[in-house]
Design an enzyme around this catalytic site. Structure first.
Site, PDB file in Angstrom:
ATOM      1  N   GLU A  53     -17.981  40.759 -29.396  1.00  0.00           N
ATOM      2  CA  GLU A  53     -18.730  40.971 -27.945  1.00  0.00           C
ATOM      3  C   GLU A  53     -17.866  41.775 -26.958  1.00  0.00           C
ATOM      4  O   GLU A  53     -16.696  41.636 -26.572  1.00  0.00           O
ATOM      5  CB  GLU A  53     -19.139  39.972 -27.307  1.00  0.00           C
ATOM      6  CG  GLU A  53     -20.243  40.233 -26.010  1.00  0.00           C
ATOM      7  CD  GLU A  53     -20.581  38.945 -25.357  1.00  0.00           C
ATOM      8  OE1 GLU A  53     -21.143  38.849 -24.158  1.00  0.00           O
ATOM      9  OE2 GLU A  53     -20.424  37.686 -25.765  1.00  0.00           O
ATOM     10  N   LYS A 146     -27.525  43.959 -23.796  1.00  0.00           N
ATOM     11  CA  LYS A 146     -27.812  42.427 -23.637  1.00  0.00           C
ATOM     12  C   LYS A 146     -28.913  42.116 -22.689  1.00  0.00           C
ATOM     13  O   LYS A 146     -28.802  42.693 -21.522  1.00  0.00           O
ATOM     14  CB  LYS A 146     -26.627  41.833 -23.580  1.00  0.00           C
ATOM     15  CG  LYS A 146     -26.789  40.133 -23.533  1.00  0.00           C
ATOM     16  CD  LYS A 146     -25.133  39.699 -23.344  1.00  0.00           C
ATOM     17  CE  LYS A 146     -25.267  38.144 -23.425  1.00  0.00           C
ATOM     18  NZ  LYS A 146     -23.964  37.788 -23.079  1.00  0.00           N
ATOM     19  N   CYS A 180     -24.331  37.428 -28.282  1.00  0.00           N
ATOM     20  CA  CYS A 180     -24.047  35.928 -27.583  1.00  0.00           C
ATOM     21  C   CYS A 180     -25.111  34.916 -27.449  1.00  0.00           C
ATOM     22  O   CYS A 180     -26.040  34.769 -28.265  1.00  0.00           O
ATOM     23  CB  CYS A 180     -23.278  36.258 -26.317  1.00  0.00           C
ATOM     24  SG  CYS A 180     -22.337  34.839 -25.749  1.00  0.00           S
TER      25      CYS A 180
END
Length: 318
Positions: A53, A146, A180
């Site tokens: 990430e 994200k 994530c």
């Protein structure tokens, strides 16, 4: 860099994970490390390589490791954020050009987490936690932001959108990825499952026990191979101005804030390559694509186990 390799049969595909420590002081050096890893992965036969990430310019571990980071109107915090924003990546831009060249030169699919900066227009002061997928010819195949930054991350990044919430066709087949805690968003998972993935990149700052659980569950639920990817981070890279005056974080600077934990997981939830912790490593594994077909016999959450007569699912991509 340590290379961990797991071998399977001859009718297989080789995948790789670059579990690296970004050079937080230099994006150019981080890209050089990635280029070296890509070349090594290709030499080992890999057709796809993934990083953790926001690997470029690095995950901002100070948001969880510096207790004074979020005092209101803190000048040191604003200075650290400004530096991070300046290092963040424009899409397209010089860094994405380099990433495309790395993918093209190594002739592999490259999945890279970045912190994204917008050049102009609405939201141009906002950063995004972004996952880029380059095909083996260097084409940017997918650009996913994200959806929901997690907890302290919301002081760094804004919420993303659904335009990149999909798997895409690449030279090795359908490839997707989530960032994530998107792996705990059931409908985000369903969107990717409906896209049909052979390989899924589950990118994390570090893949600790709960992240292993989420990654293995994703593989089992989606009947796909999962590259669970973490990175390495050291205490010495934490901003000194955000640490207490009596902190010993720099005296034990080689101790880790991010421990890696990268692994390759099969469609039945088992490990193809066991997690690797506490070191930089190139993890290379052979996977058998036919396992996706075998495991689909008992579970297909987009097909025979989906009950479309009862459930409706729609994505607002605009």
């Amino acid at each position: 860099m340590t290379q961990q390799k797991t071998e399977r049969g001859s009718d297989s595909l080789t995948v790789a994970i670059a579990q690296l420590k970004p050079e937080t002081s230099s994006t150019s050096k981080t890209l050089d490390k990635l280029a070296d890893a890509a070349a090594e992965a290709r030499q080992a036969g890999a057709s796809v390589l993934a990083t953790g990430e926001t690997f470029v310019p690095g995950y901002p571990a100070w948001i969880d490791n510096c207790p004074g980071a979020y005092l209101w109107d803190s000048e040191p915090t604003k200075a650290v954020f400004a530096h991070y924003r300046q290092q963040s990546v424009e899409v397209p831009g010089p860094v994405t050009d380099r990433l495309a060249a790395i993918a093209r030169d190594a002739r592999l699919v490259l999945i890279v987490g970045i912190s994204e900066r917008v050049r102009s227009g609405p939201g141009n002061r906002t950063l995004y936690n972004t996952l880029l997928t380059f095909d083996a010819d260097g084409r940017l195949a997918n650009h996913h932001r994200k959806l929901v930054p997690t907890y302290t991350e919301r002081t760094i990044w804004g919420p993303g959108d659904a335009r990149g919430l999909r798997a895409v066709d690449t030279e090795i087949g359908r490839v997707g990825g989530l960032v994530c805690w998107e792996h705990w968003m059931p409908l985000a998972r369903q969107a990717l499952h409906d896209s049909g993935e052979l390989v899924h990149a589950a990118v994390w700052p570090t893949v600790h026990d709960n992240h292993q659980l989420a990654s293995r569950h994703y593989a089992l639920e989606g009947r796909c191979f999962v590259l669970a990817v973490g990175q390495i981070g050291c205490k010495k890279d934490l901003p000194a101005d955000l640490l207490p005056a009596d902190s010993n974080s720099h005296s034990d600077g080689d101790s880790l804030t991010l421990r890696g934990g990268s692994a390759v997981i099969a469609p039945d939830g088992s490990y193809v390559a066991e997690p690797v912790y506490d070191q930089e490593a190139l993890i290379v594994a052979e996977i058998d694509p036919s396992a996706v077909d075998r495991e689909a016999m008992t579970l297909d959450v987009s097909g025979h186990y989906s009950r479309p007569d009862i459930f409706r699912f729609k994505i607002q991509r605009d």
